[in-house]
Design an enzyme around this catalytic site. Sequence first.
Site, PDB file in Angstrom:
ATOM      1  N   GLY A 191      44.771  30.703  37.628  1.00  0.00           N
ATOM      2  CA  GLY A 191      43.797  31.525  38.819  1.00  0.00           C
ATOM      3  C   GLY A 191      42.461  31.505  38.009  1.00  0.00           C
ATOM      4  O   GLY A 191      41.619  30.436  38.022  1.00  0.00           O
ATOM      5  N   GLU A 215      46.122  26.943  40.808  1.00  0.00           N
ATOM      6  CA  GLU A 215      47.695  26.469  40.740  1.00  0.00           C
ATOM      7  C   GLU A 215      48.367  27.998  40.508  1.00  0.00           C
ATOM      8  O   GLU A 215      47.863  28.782  40.080  1.00  0.00           O
ATOM      9  CB  GLU A 215      47.884  25.640  39.596  1.00  0.00           C
ATOM     10  CG  GLU A 215      47.001  24.089  39.720  1.00  0.00           C
ATOM     11  CD  GLU A 215      47.022  23.191  38.637  1.00  0.00           C
ATOM     12  OE1 GLU A 215      47.788  23.587  37.622  1.00  0.00           O
ATOM     13  OE2 GLU A 215      46.395  22.306  38.874  1.00  0.00           O
ATOM     14  N   ILE A 219      45.236  27.358  49.079  1.00  0.00           N
ATOM     15  CA  ILE A 219      43.985  26.667  49.418  1.00  0.00           C
ATOM     16  C   ILE A 219      43.775  26.872  50.771  1.00  0.00           C
ATOM     17  O   ILE A 219      44.531  26.513  51.725  1.00  0.00           O
ATOM     18  CB  ILE A 219      44.623  25.095  49.148  1.00  0.00           C
ATOM     19  CG1 ILE A 219      44.962  25.056  47.749  1.00  0.00           C
ATOM     20  CG2 ILE A 219      43.366  24.081  49.540  1.00  0.00           C
ATOM     21  CD1 ILE A 219      43.952  25.536  46.676  1.00  0.00           C
ATOM     22  N   PHE A 269      38.390  36.146  45.587  1.00  0.00           N
ATOM     23  CA  PHE A 269      38.389  34.796  45.578  1.00  0.00           C
ATOM     24  C   PHE A 269      36.836  34.231  45.062  1.00  0.00           C
ATOM     25  O   PHE A 269      36.246  35.006  45.106  1.00  0.00           O
ATOM     26  CB  PHE A 269      39.192  33.951  46.675  1.00  0.00           C
ATOM     27  CG  PHE A 269      38.269  34.048  47.985  1.00  0.00           C
ATOM     28  CD1 PHE A 269      37.070  34.898  48.054  1.00  0.00           C
ATOM     29  CD2 PHE A 269      39.044  33.874  49.061  1.00  0.00           C
ATOM     30  CE1 PHE A 269      36.572  35.165  49.359  1.00  0.00           C
ATOM     31  CE2 PHE A 269      38.560  33.948  50.174  1.00  0.00           C
ATOM     32  CZ  PHE A 269      37.171  34.464  50.418  1.00  0.00           C
ATOM     33  N   GLU A 270      37.015  33.030  44.952  1.00  0.00           N
ATOM     34  CA  GLU A 270      35.721  32.249  44.217  1.00  0.00           C
ATOM     35  C   GLU A 270      35.038  32.902  43.031  1.00  0.00           C
ATOM     36  O   GLU A 270      33.999  33.447  43.011  1.00  0.00           O
ATOM     37  CB  GLU A 270      34.518  32.199  45.541  1.00  0.00           C
ATOM     38  CG  GLU A 270      35.201  31.233  46.454  1.00  0.00           C
ATOM     39  CD  GLU A 270      33.979  30.774  47.480  1.00  0.00           C
ATOM     40  OE1 GLU A 270      32.799  30.601  46.923  1.00  0.00           O
ATOM     41  OE2 GLU A 270      34.302  30.165  48.498  1.00  0.00           O
TER      42      GLU A 270
HETATM   43  C1  LIG Z   1      43.231  34.154  50.709  1.00  0.00           C
HETATM   44  C2  LIG Z   1      42.925  33.137  49.559  1.00  0.00           C
HETATM   45  C3  LIG Z   1      42.211  32.253  49.907  1.00  0.00           C
HETATM   46  C4  LIG Z   1      42.078  31.207  48.606  1.00  0.00           C
HETATM   47  N1  LIG Z   1      41.268  30.075  48.877  1.00  0.00           N
HETATM   48  C5  LIG Z   1      41.289  29.334  47.677  1.00  0.00           C
HETATM   49  C6  LIG Z   1      40.862  27.684  47.781  1.00  0.00           C
HETATM   50  O1  LIG Z   1      40.312  27.469  48.948  1.00  0.00           O
HETATM   51  N2  LIG Z   1      40.794  27.145  46.575  1.00  0.00           N
HETATM   52  C7  LIG Z   1      41.217  27.407  45.477  1.00  0.00           C
HETATM   53  O2  LIG Z   1      41.116  26.641  44.654  1.00  0.00           O
HETATM   54  N3  LIG Z   1      41.668  28.775  45.392  1.00  0.00           N
HETATM   55  C8  LIG Z   1      41.602  29.623  46.348  1.00  0.00           C
HETATM   56  N4  LIG Z   1      42.273  30.842  46.189  1.00  0.00           N
HETATM   57  C9  LIG Z   1      42.607  31.328  44.996  1.00  0.00           C
HETATM   58  C10 LIG Z   1      41.485  32.299  44.228  1.00  0.00           C
HETATM   59  O3  LIG Z   1      40.183  31.671  44.085  1.00  0.00           O
HETATM   60  C11 LIG Z   1      42.347  32.985  43.173  1.00  0.00           C
HETATM   61  O4  LIG Z   1      43.178  34.037  43.730  1.00  0.00           O
HETATM   62  C12 LIG Z   1      41.243  33.816  42.386  1.00  0.00           C
HETATM   63  O5  LIG Z   1      40.650  32.841  41.375  1.00  0.00           O
HETATM   64  C13 LIG Z   1      42.197  34.610  41.127  1.00  0.00           C
HETATM   65  O6  LIG Z   1      43.288  34.009  40.470  1.00  0.00           O
HETATM   66  P1  LIG Z   1      44.526  34.520  40.297  1.00  0.00           P
HETATM   67  O7  LIG Z   1      44.710  35.168  41.957  1.00  0.00           O
HETATM   68  O8  LIG Z   1      45.521  33.765  39.895  1.00  0.00           O
HETATM   69  O9  LIG Z   1      44.307  36.107  39.656  1.00  0.00           O
HETATM   70  P2  LIG Z   1      44.438  36.129  37.981  1.00  0.00           P
HETATM   71  O10 LIG Z   1      43.441  35.118  37.484  1.00  0.00           O
HETATM   72  O11 LIG Z   1      46.099  35.900  37.448  1.00  0.00           O
HETATM   73  O12 LIG Z   1      43.895  37.455  37.734  1.00  0.00           O
HETATM   74  C14 LIG Z   1      44.644  38.803  37.961  1.00  0.00           C
HETATM   75  C15 LIG Z   1      43.583  39.975  37.596  1.00  0.00           C
HETATM   76  O13 LIG Z   1      43.482  39.815  36.051  1.00  0.00           O
HETATM   77  C16 LIG Z   1      41.984  39.699  35.906  1.00  0.00           C
HETATM   78  N5  LIG Z   1      41.815  39.086  34.889  1.00  0.00           N
HETATM   79  C17 LIG Z   1      41.987  37.632  34.627  1.00  0.00           C
HETATM   80  N6  LIG Z   1      41.751  37.475  33.522  1.00  0.00           N
HETATM   81  C18 LIG Z   1      41.078  38.203  33.056  1.00  0.00           C
HETATM   82  C19 LIG Z   1      40.174  38.464  31.681  1.00  0.00           C
HETATM   83  N7  LIG Z   1      40.146  37.311  30.830  1.00  0.00           N
HETATM   84  N8  LIG Z   1      39.777  39.603  31.315  1.00  0.00           N
HETATM   85  C20 LIG Z   1      39.807  40.321  32.256  1.00  0.00           C
HETATM   86  N9  LIG Z   1      40.458  40.513  33.461  1.00  0.00           N
HETATM   87  C21 LIG Z   1      41.078  39.368  33.694  1.00  0.00           C
HETATM   88  C22 LIG Z   1      41.592  39.049  37.237  1.00  0.00           C
HETATM   89  O14 LIG Z   1      40.053  39.913  37.491  1.00  0.00           O
HETATM   90  C23 LIG Z   1      42.274  39.903  38.481  1.00  0.00           C
HETATM   91  O15 LIG Z   1      41.835  41.341  38.691  1.00  0.00           O
HETATM   92  C24 LIG Z   1      42.448  31.637  47.393  1.00  0.00           C
HETATM   93  C25 LIG Z   1      43.097  32.923  47.306  1.00  0.00           C
HETATM   94  C26 LIG Z   1      43.349  33.764  48.359  1.00  0.00           C
HETATM   95  C27 LIG Z   1      44.142  34.926  48.180  1.00  0.00           C
END
Ligand SMILES: Cc1cc2nc3c(=O)[nH]c(=O)nc-3n(C[C@H](O)[C@H](O)[C@H](O)COP(=O)(O)OP(=O)(O)OC[C@H]3O[C@@H](n4cnc5c(N)ncnc54)[C@H](O)[C@@H]3O)c2cc1C
Length: 655
Positions: A222, A218, A250, A461-462
């Site tokens: 993330g 959402e 998604i 991702f994942e």
């Molecule tokens: C092309 C694409 C397809 C996708 N497909 C899906 C899908 O089918 N279904 C779905 O549900 N999601 C999907 N996603 C979402 C994806 O899983 C998320 O982008 C991913 O989980 C990371 O979340 P975020 O982008 O919000 O990054 P954030 O969680 O905001 O993280 C940003 C950075 O901070 C770091 N970070 C965060 N928390 C911490 C911590 N506690 N300690 C240290 N570092 C931290 C992370 O490692 C990252 O480097 C997709 C994304 C993309 C771009």
Amino acid sequence: MQAVRTAPIVGQQLRRLGVGSSWPRALLGQPPLGLARRPYASGATQAVLEKSDPLSPEASTQEKQAKAESKSFAAGMFRGQLTTDQVFPYPSVLNEEQTQFLKELVGPVSRFFEEVNDPAKNDMMEKVEETTIQGLKELGAFGLQVPSELGGVGLCNTQYARLVEIVGTHDLGVGITLGAHQSIGFKGILLFGTKAQKEKYLPKLASGETIAAFCLTEPSSGSDAASIRSSAVPSPCGKYYTLNGSKIWISNGGLADIFTVFAKTPVTDAATGAVKEKITAFVVERSFGGVTHGPPEKKMGIKASNTAEVYFDGVRVPAENVLGEVGGGFKVAMHILNNGRFGMAAALAGTMKGIIAKAVDHATNRTQFGDKIHNFGLIQEKLARMAILHYVTESMAYMVSANMDQGSTDFQIEAAISKIFGSEAAWKVTDECIQIMGGMGFMKEPGVERVLRDLRIFRIFEGTNDILRLFVALQGCMDKGKELSGLGNALKNPFGNAGLLLGEAGKQLRRRAGLGSGLSLSGVIHQELSRSGELVVQALEQFAAVVEAKLIKHKKGIVNEQFVLQRLADSAIDLYTMVVVLSRASRSLSEGHPTAQHEKMLCDSWCIEAAARVRETMTALQSDPQQQELFRNFKSISTALVERGGVVTSNPLGF
Ligand SMILES: Cc1cc2nc3c(=O)[nH]c(=O)nc-3n(C[C@H](O)[C@H](O)[C@H](O)COP(=O)(O)OP(=O)(O)OC[C@H]3O[C@@H](n4cnc5c(N)ncnc54)[C@H](O)[C@@H]3O)c2cc1C
């Protein structure tokens, strides 16, 4: 006061990383941890320890508990153990019939990707061509792991890995379309669905008549998946839930008919009567009404795959569409993701294979300075490293898939390592391919730049690789911590636990006397690989000693020591990958495979460098005062950047 405030935050962080939350009391600071050292005992040694003191039921129980904890090699590493059950010998899980069936599929699927699918066109159109989609449906590619009685191909994980490897070789955009559908989109129905849910949804999903998507992320949630805000409120009659919320990025979001959706639901604690918001998973049909999506996102890579926002606006979801238990949605999400990670490693092994072929082709045909460039040492080193990275990733993908097929439930750390390693290895391999190809690599025509663009998302991702590194380190530390707790208790009752402590003292004395821990891989690896085996054992002993020292020092606060955790995770990755290739190369040598000597070189080369990295990292963590300075500097530099809003220094010209 501070300790009181941080404890729940730590617990929350752990849970949100998908790490079990039961940290032992020992790590909360009570028992005399300085004395509590754990033997580097193999499973066999533990059995001997248990037998050595039949009068000590408590000691025996503790040892049994420790042993029952995990069959995972990776978890064992943190305890200084060689838990070989899952890694030696290199597993072969397919029976003759399964092998034959798979062979019959490999040919047509490969030909389909070579002759029908056009990855460059898909990339340019930013969608998978209809002929490809139709062809894939006819091949059964939308339901590879759906049981045949429900209309799927009924493949096990290993068979699935072999086919997604082919997809990864040719087109990662198509790979994501298929993977978002079956590896995460409807995997929840396969893993947690009721009979009725399976019968209702899987046949159409398997044929590709309906497409699935996985909706967790959402705008404000993330990596911290537990913080989702989408809500599903049960109706007073209990027959349905009203789902509201929006999901972003998604995969297949604009194409899907069936969504696995995670939302917060009120759950009443049976014991206290208190109502808590907990995540529940739902199977949501687009046809329920109230489900809409945004336009396809414009992205850097995997352009052919559809990525979109999905909105749920007052969607009435029947109560029978709850997936798993009400309130158990976080577990469902983590299981789905854990379950699919080997597939990513397999696909990326395929990608590397294809890319290496392109690099070799160029190096073989390109002449500079009067010689083919493959004759230059710099190119040779690049090609060799690419081959090693491929070998490690491929070996790991099939090791994890085989462990899963063998019914293992202890593969989460290994699966996470395979995803981290595979995504970074594929990136390096493809980047180096471009370097070998020079300017030609930068051009669109050979298609390598597309692969590099496509690959970038795999580290995000994942589960980002950073979060997965924390997961690997913390999950391993938690298992080790439980054991430290057990020893803490043993020390409180030294007579009852004599066998355990005598064994312990003996190990400590031997280690202090420089006699080593007695660990050895000599019985399980091929003798031609014995030197590499010794390197692994030495590295593992040093690693386990550092894990123990860090846990004793930081106790539960280890969760906040990210500089340390990252280094533990990196070394854990090196250790596990060394063991995996030792296992595979041993099998090849024992069975006299035609490539056995080549594999020995790949394996030995990997072990030489990986063991050196572990040694260097662990030595620095153990005793290097500059390491602490480095960590302090990183923190201060980063803080200054954040305060300044960018670089702190001014231009050397002064303006
Ligand atoms: C092309 C694409 C397809 C996708 N497909 C899906 C899908 O089918 N279904 C779905 O549900 N999601 C999907 N996603 C979402 C994806 O899983 C998320 O982008 C991913 O989980 C990371 O979340 P975020 O982008 O919000 O990054 P954030 O969680 O905001 O993280 C940003 C950075 O901070 C770091 N970070 C965060 N928390 C911490 C911590 N506690 N300690 C240290 N570092 C931290 C992370 O490692 C990252 O480097 C997709 C994304 C993309 C771009």
